[in-house]
Design an enzyme around this catalytic site. Structure first.
Site, short mmCIF file in Angstrom:
data_model
loop_
_atom_site.label_atom_id
_atom_site.label_comp_id
_atom_site.label_asym_id
_atom_site.label_seq_id
_atom_site.Cartn_x
_atom_site.Cartn_y
_atom_site.Cartn_z
N SER A 1 -1.74 -0.77 -5.49
CA SER A 1 -2.67 -1.84 -5.85
C SER A 1 -3.80 -1.31 -6.73
O SER A 1 -4.05 -0.11 -6.79
CB SER A 1 -3.26 -2.49 -4.60
OG SER A 1 -4.35 -1.73 -4.13
N GLU B 1 6.09 7.19 -13.91
CA GLU B 1 5.43 5.91 -14.21
C GLU B 1 5.73 5.52 -15.66
O GLU B 1 5.86 6.38 -16.51
CB GLU B 1 3.92 6.04 -14.03
CG GLU B 1 3.47 6.00 -12.61
CD GLU B 1 3.12 4.59 -12.14
OE1 GLU B 1 2.58 4.49 -11.06
OE2 GLU B 1 3.42 3.62 -12.88
N SER C 1 8.15 0.21 1.00
CA SER C 1 7.19 -0.54 1.81
C SER C 1 7.78 -1.04 3.11
O SER C 1 8.95 -1.45 3.17
CB SER C 1 6.68 -1.75 1.01
OG SER C 1 6.17 -1.33 -0.22
N GLN D 1 14.43 -0.27 -4.19
CA GLN D 1 13.51 0.75 -3.71
C GLN D 1 12.99 0.31 -2.34
O GLN D 1 12.27 -0.68 -2.24
CB GLN D 1 12.35 0.91 -4.69
CG GLN D 1 11.20 1.75 -4.14
CD GLN D 1 10.13 2.02 -5.18
OE1 GLN D 1 10.37 2.69 -6.17
NE2 GLN D 1 8.95 1.49 -4.96
N GLY D 2 13.34 1.06 -1.32
CA GLY D 2 12.92 0.69 0.04
C GLY D 2 11.81 1.59 0.54
O GLY D 2 12.05 2.48 1.35
C1 FAD Z 1 6.28 -8.57 -6.63
C2 FAD Z 1 6.31 -7.36 -5.76
C3 FAD Z 1 7.40 -6.52 -5.78
C4 FAD Z 1 7.46 -5.40 -4.94
N1 FAD Z 1 8.59 -4.62 -4.96
C5 FAD Z 1 8.67 -3.56 -4.10
C6 FAD Z 1 9.87 -2.78 -4.02
O1 FAD Z 1 10.84 -3.03 -4.73
N2 FAD Z 1 9.93 -1.77 -3.14
C7 FAD Z 1 8.89 -1.44 -2.33
O2 FAD Z 1 8.98 -0.48 -1.58
N3 FAD Z 1 7.73 -2.18 -2.36
C8 FAD Z 1 7.61 -3.23 -3.22
N4 FAD Z 1 6.44 -3.99 -3.25
C9 FAD Z 1 5.39 -3.67 -2.31
C10 FAD Z 1 4.14 -3.09 -2.92
O3 FAD Z 1 4.37 -1.75 -3.28
C11 FAD Z 1 3.03 -3.24 -1.87
O4 FAD Z 1 2.77 -4.61 -1.73
C12 FAD Z 1 1.77 -2.54 -2.26
O5 FAD Z 1 1.95 -1.13 -2.21
C13 FAD Z 1 0.59 -2.92 -1.36
O6 FAD Z 1 0.91 -2.82 -0.02
P1 FAD Z 1 0.62 -4.04 0.98
O7 FAD Z 1 1.21 -5.24 0.38
O8 FAD Z 1 1.07 -3.63 2.32
O9 FAD Z 1 -0.95 -4.21 0.98
P2 FAD Z 1 -1.96 -3.40 1.91
O10 FAD Z 1 -1.68 -1.95 1.82
O11 FAD Z 1 -2.00 -4.04 3.23
O12 FAD Z 1 -3.31 -3.67 1.17
C14 FAD Z 1 -3.91 -4.95 1.04
C15 FAD Z 1 -4.96 -4.83 -0.01
O13 FAD Z 1 -6.01 -3.99 0.51
C16 FAD Z 1 -6.54 -3.17 -0.47
N5 FAD Z 1 -6.39 -1.75 -0.08
C17 FAD Z 1 -5.40 -1.17 0.63
N6 FAD Z 1 -5.62 0.14 0.79
C18 FAD Z 1 -6.79 0.41 0.18
C19 FAD Z 1 -7.57 1.59 -0.01
N7 FAD Z 1 -7.17 2.78 0.44
N8 FAD Z 1 -8.72 1.47 -0.70
C20 FAD Z 1 -9.11 0.27 -1.19
N9 FAD Z 1 -8.43 -0.86 -1.05
C21 FAD Z 1 -7.28 -0.80 -0.38
C22 FAD Z 1 -5.79 -3.49 -1.76
O14 FAD Z 1 -6.50 -4.45 -2.49
C23 FAD Z 1 -4.51 -4.11 -1.28
O15 FAD Z 1 -3.96 -4.95 -2.26
C24 FAD Z 1 6.38 -5.11 -4.08
C25 FAD Z 1 5.25 -5.95 -4.07
C26 FAD Z 1 5.20 -7.07 -4.89
C27 FAD Z 1 4.00 -7.93 -4.82
#
Ligand code: FAD
Lengths: 371, 397
Positions: free
Chosen positions: B380, B250, B133, B130-131
């Site tokens: 998250s 989901e 992020s 899944q691409g």
């Molecule tokens: C083990 C793992 C596997 C993953 N696999 C995939 C995958 O296969 N494909 C894919 O596309 N992605 C994948 N992801 C990515 C995942 O979907 C993102 O990490 C997640 O959506 C959060 O984005 P970010 O890491 O950029 O955090 P950010 O968006 O930068 O956020 C950082 C933190 O800020 C807080 N935050 C952010 N926005 C808000 C808001 N609006 N209100 C309140 N708090 C907020 C949250 O606490 C968040 O954790 C994976 C992540 C992990 C850890």
């Protein structure tokens, strides 16, 4: 599998809800608050409890009851918690349960029809306040057909017609029937912070008492567990109502040019509460069902329900005050009705910490031995 | 209230159990077996296992039979999830394809897409990534900047994806890219969902190391990679709607599997607590730890009841909708709760995988670390709370 209330149970829930909406609301609760000297049992409400079968819910049909289960009683308890309903419903239902579980055929025939109809009001004293819910914490001692002891924080002793007391003796712990207006019994009313209840101390000094059938420690435990489940459901009702009212208020209260409910600090706190309350609802529902079907994990379920409901209601009523701001701290607003009811019930029949220790005994110790 | 399963459901459970007994080797149920394997070897073993299940008819439980599924009910799927967890069967190698892509293709894919994608996916012949992020687009998915320029019958892809699970083992990736000109206020417009071959020169996957030391996710770089126009899912420019549909699949109903797994972890934690010393006594006798173990068990029991609630809703044909966000918070926080107690139980031994010859903590410690990721991926915790507040409780935006 169907983990949900039946249509009949939902109809029961609707009936109580609409009764409370039409006949017993915050204005009636307020009357109790402004009149602490009264007996605390609004007559029309008590009459309705009798007429609707809400006192008879657990009484078998052959004794003029409705013959339903603890889950049906739990549905009522939940609505009564939400509606801050006063009166000796719980005491009366628990006396009936004690008689149903352990009473002789004569005792059942004599007592159950009156309890079911509301002619007889009941009160119970099953453990010393502050103690973990166990037969070892019986508040009285029995000897030669009499009971002695000091029973604290008894609900509605002044209006009760029959009192069920857990007492220890050389022959073990059992349940006893006491006439609250008989010899050797002194009832002293005490003020209650939660004015939707009337509390008192009952002093027994060689009061004549008849043992309830063949009741023993196991019956006392069973009754304590059932009491915990009903109180857990009351707490769940309190919690859900507190959250709903808070959401309603914060949807419309405007500060900084926006509804306060749009601020993330408020949203996230209320979302967490919703999740905790949903868990507590599931647990309180399952615990009642588990008692009805005699599930092997029913004691565990009762403790899970009581601990979870106590914590959820505690958090919800605190949040209710906080997220209503200053108005939430006033006597005129209804937040304190639920807050005070919650404080009283969260410790009743074992608080969250005591039930967690109970859970540890039932699970941690068993699992640790197995390894 | 009736917590019993029907006779047919019980038959299915028995059949599945018997098949698992006969086909899942005992050693494959042991963490130690997997600990000794490299990541490629263990991936291949799990992939074979998955194919074996599919061949025996134990895959796609709820999928229609025309797609090679079993045409089962939500209850059968819950029983399946529970039994797999109970048997400690290897986790799926194709989670994103099976849970998200396949139902989306069934719902809105073209005939060719349905034919080409679904069967190989079910048999794990094609592993899907899944691409979504990107480095600048995590929680704020609409901020993606990867571009797909139309060029003849193809798109030319340029950009970068990150945190891509299975990046190194993936054959194909469903990904979101901008096909239109970004249109000021309308960030959700001009995005398309593309189904891209990862085995081409313009696609490069690089591992990212996780805090556990493993590299289950990675980065994917696209440099003039190509994707035929027929491999758009849901129509050009409809990428946002397609993504929302995809994310609506989901896995709320697998809460029973989560319960079963976390409950096993809790039992293991109690076993460790019985063998750890605390103030000269077994840690399991420490009153504070007892409280915390019980508090975690309370959440676990509630999660089990919640899974029954979810199953009741889905098997009565009701859509969970935004309640799925609640279920995600519930299971991920329960997992954290159990992990937190474990960390307290082992104390300083968390730093040592094998504190004593008779006590190996490696697996539990890795699992506890993994719990940290579950409150981040898939939206998250904070983002889910906002969903619950606004969509379930009805608080204003
Ligand atoms: C083990 C793992 C596997 C993953 N696999 C995939 C995958 O296969 N494909 C894919 O596309 N992605 C994948 N992801 C990515 C995942 O979907 C993102 O990490 C997640 O959506 C959060 O984005 P970010 O890491 O950029 O955090 P950010 O968006 O930068 O956020 C950082 C933190 O800020 C807080 N935050 C952010 N926005 C808000 C808001 N609006 N209100 C309140 N708090 C907020 C949250 O606490 C968040 O954790 C994976 C992540 C992990 C850890």
């Amino acid at each position: 599998m169907q983990f949900q209330l039946t249509d009949e149970q939902r109809a029961l829930q609707d009936a109580v809800r609409s009764y409370l909406r039409d006949r017993f609301g915050p204005a009636q609760v307020r009357e109790l608050y402004e009149n602490p000297g009264g007996d605390g049992v609004p007559a029309p409400l008590w009459k309705a409890l009798g007429e609707q079968g809400w006192l008879a819910v657990l009484v078998p049909e052959e004794h003029d009851g409705v013959g339903l289960g603890l889950l049906d009683a739990a549905v009522l308890a939940r609505e009564f918690g939400a509606g801050t309903v006063p009166g000796p419903w719980l005491g009366t239902v628990l006396v009936a349960e004690a008689v149903r579980l352990a009473g002789s055929p004569e005792q059942q025939a004599e007592l159950l029809p009156g309890l079911a109809a509301g002619r007889t009001k009941g009160a119970v004293a099953l453990l010393r306040p502050g103690s973990s819910p166990s037969p070892a914490a019986a508040p009285a001692t029995a000897s030669a057909g009499t009971l002695s002891g000091r029973l604290d924080l008894v609900e509605y002793p002044a209006v009760a017609d029959v009192l069920v007391v857990a007492a220890g003796s050389d022959a073990g712990t059992g349940l006893y029937l006491v006439d609250p207006r008989g010899t050797g019994v002194t009832v002293t009313s005490v003020d209650s912070l939660d004015r939707t209840v009337r509390l008192g101390t009952v002093t027994l000094d060689g009061a004549p008492a008849g043992r309830l059938g063949h009741s023993g420690a196991a019956t006392v435990q069973e009754l304590l567990d059932r009491a915990a489940v009903l109180v857990a459901n009351d707490l769940v009702g309190i919690a859900r109502k507190a959250l709903t009212d808070t959401v309603d208020y914060d949807r419309t209260r405007v500060q900084f040019g926006k509804p306060v409910g749009s601020f993330q600090a408020v949203q996230h706190a209320l979302a967490d509460l919703h999740i905790a309350i949903t868990f507590a609802e599931h647990a309180a529902t399952y615990a009642a069902h588990a008692a009805d079907v005699d599930a092997p994990d029913r004691r565990l379920a009762a403790s899970v329900a009581k601990a979870k409901a106590a914590d959820a209601a505690d958090a919800a009523t605190s949040a209710m005050i906080q997220f209503h701001g200053g108005i939430g701290y006033t006597w005129e607003h209804h937040t304190h009705f639920s807050f005070k009811r919650c404080k009283r019930l969260q410790a009743a029949y074992g608080d969250a910490a005591q039930h967690r220790e109970q859970i540890a005994r039932l699970t941690v110790d068993a699992a640790a031995v197995a390894t | 209230m009736d917590l019993r399963f029907s006779a047919q459901d019980e038959d299915f459970r028995r059949e599945l159990r018997a098949w698992l007994d006969a086909n899942l080797p005992a050693e494959m149920r042991e963490p130690a077996f997997w600990a000794g394997k490299g990541s490629d070897e263990s991936f291949e073993l799990r992939r074979e296992w998955e194919a074996r299940k599919a061949a025996a008819g134990f895959a796609g439980i709820q999928w229609p039979t025309e797609y090679g599924g079993r045409g089962g009910t939500p209850t059968m799927k819950a029983i399946y999830d529970e039994e797999m967890a109970r048997a400690a069967a290897p986790s799926t190698v194709n989670p994103l394809g099976l849970a998200f892509l396949a139902p989306t293709v069934m719902a809105i894919g073209t005939d060719a897409q349905k034919r080409d994608i679904i069967r190989p996916l079910l048999h794990c012949e094609t592993i899907w990534c899944q691409g979504f992020s990107e480095p600048g687009a995590g929680s704020d998915l609409a901020a993606i900047s990867m571009r797909a320029e139309p060029q003849g019958e193809e798109y030319l892809l340029n950009g970068q994806k990150i945190w891509t699970t299975n990046a190194l083992h993936g054959d194909k990736i469903f990904t979101m890219a901008r096909t239109g000109t970004p249109d000021g206020g309308k960030r959700h417009a001009g995005i398309s969902m593309l189904l891209v071959d990862m085995h081409q020169l313009g696609v490069e996957a690089r591992p990212l190391k996780q805090m556990t030391g493993a590299s289950e996710f990675g980065e994917v770089f696209f440099t003039d990679a190509t994707c035929p126009k027929t491999d758009v899912l849901g129509g050009e420019g409809n990428g946002w709607a397609t993504a929302m549909l995809l994310l609506s699949f989901e896995r709320g109903s697998s809460a029973i599997a989560q319960y079963t797994e976390f409950r096993r972890m809790w039992d293991e934690v109690v076993g460790v607590a019985a063998r750890m010393d605390r103030d000269g006594r077994p840690a399991v006798e420490d009153p504070v730890l007892r409280q915390e173990l019980a508090a975690a068990l309370i959440e676990l029991e509630c999660l089990k009841y919640h899974s029954w609630h979810v199953l009741t809703q889905t098997s009565n044909g009701r859509d969970l909708g935004f309640e799925a966000s609640m279920t995600k918070i519930m299971w991920s926080e329960t997992f954290r709760r159990v992990s937190d107690v474990y960390e307290k139980v082992v104390g300083t031994a968390f730093a040592v995988p094998k504190p004593r010859p008779d006590l190996s903590l490696e697996e539990l410690t890795t699992t506890a670390m993994w719990s940290r990721s579950c409150t981040i991926w898939g939206g998250s915790q904070q983002v889910q709370r906002t969903v619950v507040a606004e969509r379930v409780l009805g608080l204003p935006r």
